[in-house]
Design a protein around this motif. Structure first.
Motif, PDB file in Angstrom:
ATOM      1  N   TRP A  87       0.976  -1.462   0.280  1.00 13.06           N
ATOM      2  CA  TRP A  87      -0.320  -0.239   0.073  1.00 13.06           C
ATOM      3  C   TRP A  87       0.675   1.731  -0.322  1.00 13.06           C
ATOM      4  O   TRP A  87       2.070   1.274   0.363  1.00 13.06           O
ATOM      5  N   THR A 106      -5.237   9.165  -0.929  1.00  3.40           N
ATOM      6  CA  THR A 106      -5.556   8.469  -1.789  1.00  3.40           C
ATOM      7  C   THR A 106      -4.249   7.437  -1.626  1.00  3.40           C
ATOM      8  O   THR A 106      -3.363   6.986  -2.255  1.00  3.40           O
ATOM      9  N   THR A 109      -3.208   3.974  -2.988  1.00  3.09           N
ATOM     10  CA  THR A 109      -3.312   3.214  -4.004  1.00  3.09           C
ATOM     11  C   THR A 109      -2.459   1.176  -3.103  1.00  3.09           C
ATOM     12  O   THR A 109      -1.745   1.527  -2.368  1.00  3.09           O
ATOM     13  N   THR A 138      -1.665  -1.941  -4.410  1.00  4.93           N
ATOM     14  CA  THR A 138      -0.633  -2.889  -5.761  1.00  4.93           C
ATOM     15  C   THR A 138      -0.238  -4.276  -5.977  1.00  4.93           C
ATOM     16  O   THR A 138       0.555  -4.471  -4.308  1.00  4.93           O
ATOM     17  N   SER A 167      -3.529  -2.947 -10.018  1.00  6.32           N
ATOM     18  CA  SER A 167      -3.626  -1.488  -9.106  1.00  6.32           C
ATOM     19  C   SER A 167      -5.231  -0.947  -8.320  1.00  6.32           C
ATOM     20  O   SER A 167      -5.797  -1.264  -9.707  1.00  6.32           O
ATOM     21  N   ASP A 168      -4.909  -0.688  -7.404  1.00  4.72           N
ATOM     22  CA  ASP A 168      -6.602  -0.900  -7.763  1.00  4.72           C
ATOM     23  C   ASP A 168      -6.631   0.485  -6.633  1.00  4.72           C
ATOM     24  O   ASP A 168      -5.198   0.872  -5.271  1.00  4.72           O
ATOM     25  N   ASP A 169      -6.837   1.986  -6.419  1.00  8.54           N
ATOM     26  CA  ASP A 169      -7.085   3.404  -6.217  1.00  8.54           C
ATOM     27  C   ASP A 169      -8.729   3.602  -4.958  1.00  8.54           C
ATOM     28  O   ASP A 169      -9.665   2.949  -5.654  1.00  8.54           O
TER      29      ASP A 169
END
Length: 395
Positions: A234, A257, A259, A261, A271-273
């Motif tokens: 993270w 925010t 992220t 991975t 990845s996602d946020d």
């Protein structure tokens, strides 16, 4: 007279014949070599007492010719002793040999050097990292493997490896494949395996509730992925309980925010946020608990708060210098319970607390109230106070 500074302190090392950094029962008759050394060759002979300890037993678990003292002759810098591991056939787990050199330089015996060796019952071949499934990037299809625990290795199926006879080969696979490595040390053999799964990694950051927080609140974030958390991280790390865990608690001090991975062998990533909105919120420290004061006196109810977007409201407003600030001053005419309501700018955060101010009346009455006397006469008068105490007189 020899001192540590003139003799130099010895060192103990071991030269393994297997390429490992431990010993294994019954695998090889080739002895390991214990090496005792001094940093500088001596101009005169010097001896150190040799001590053997640990959980292993000499003659049962290992053997060697161990003299009571290790002597470095003039000009000699190294003394070597062969050590052979014995197979006792007993289930004892990992055992240790603790080797120490000791000497009395005139102020009591000191331990000049020590070394601990492990003796393991069986060969232990392990693929690193130790996991059942290794995820390989679809489209790249290569995986770098690593194995430890033996002196020689054979990987299978051999055709997928660039070199099936080394500890760290590269495998090329287009479909899911189970691979096995056989490790050998002398007469001992052990195997390990791993499943290579070709995959396109995915990950989703899932919150355990609303992503709108009051300042100081926390939320659990979970990374749901298809690669068993391989290469998971993270960022940013600030405010996270564990930036390398799939489930981590976020306590950001401001809107952030995050992220997440994950990765697979070959370098592909997903990845996602997720944005955690933090609503600024302040609540003052009450100066005191419920308090008592005399009529016409004042008290500060709470500590002032500056540069805040929080809206403060005191009720009732009677007797307050300003009912819309955190640090209001109260001058009540009668006993009053004041309630402070605090609301963040967008109404997400609220908090209320109360304090009671007890007011004691402060009236003084002179008795008798009206009296006529002749010049030169005297009369006794009295003062009655609502507080019940004596009052000073002034003329």
């Amino acid at each position: 007279f020899i001192t540590p500074s003139t003799a130099g302190l010895p060192e103990i090392a071991v030269q393994f014949n297997t390429g490992l950094d431990y010993l294994v029962e019954g695998c090889s008759n080739v002895p390991a070599l214990l090496q005792f050394s001094l940093p500088d060759a001596m101009t005169a002979a010097v001896s150190f007492d040799l001590s053997l300890g640990g959980t292993a037993t000499q003659g049962l678990d290992y053997q060697g010719i161990f003299p009571p003292t290790i002597t470095f002759l003039q000009g000699q810098g190294t003394v070597s002793i062969p050590l052979t591991v014995l197979a006792d056939g007993l289930a004892e787990g990992t055992e240790t040999i603790v080797i120490a050199l000791k000497k009395n330089f005139g102020c009591g015996e000191i331990t000049a050097a020590t070394l601990t060796l492990e003796i393991r019952e069986n060969l232990e071949v392990e693929i690193v990292p130790d996991q059942d499934v290794l995820f390989v990037c679809a489209g790249i299809n290569t995986a770098n493997l690593q194995v430890t625990g033996a002196s020689s290795y054979t990987w299978s199926p051999a055709g997928i490896f660039d070199n099936p006879n080394i500890a760290n080969p590269t495998a090329t696979v287009s479909t899911n494949t189970q691979v096995t490595v056989t490790g050998t040390l002398g007469t001992c053999v052990d195997t390990a395996s791993v499943f290579l799964q070709v995959i396109s990694p995915t990950v989703i950051a899932v919150p355990a509730g609303s992503t709108q927080l009051c300042e100081g609140e926390s939320i659990l974030l979970t990374a749901v992925n298809n690669v068993n958390d391989q290469g998971l991280s993270w960022s940013p790390q600030s405010g996270l309980s564990d930036p390398a865990a799939a489930a981590t608690v976020a306590t950001p001090s401001a809107t952030t925010t995050y992220t997440v991975t994950v990765s697979a062998q070959g370098g592909c990533t997903a990845s996602d946020d997720i944005t955690i909105t933090v609503e600024p919120f302040d609540f003052p420290q009450f100066v005191a608990a419920d308090t008592t004061l005399c009529q016409n006196s004042s008290v500060l109810l709470a500590s002032p708060v500056s540069n805040s977007t929080t809206v403060f409201t005191w009720t009732p407003a009677a007797g307050l210098d300003n009912p819309n600030i955190a640090g209001a001053t109260a001058t009540p005419d009668q006993t009053t319970t004041y309630v402070l309501n605090a609301v963040s700018l967008n109404g997400l955060c609220t908090q209320s607390e109360s304090v009671t101010v007890t007011v004691l009346p402060a009236d003084v009455q002179i008795l008798p109230e009206n009296l006529e006397i002749c010049l030169g006469e005297s009369v006794q008068i009295a003062a009655a106070s609502s507080t019940g105490g004596p009052e000073p007189w002034t003329s």
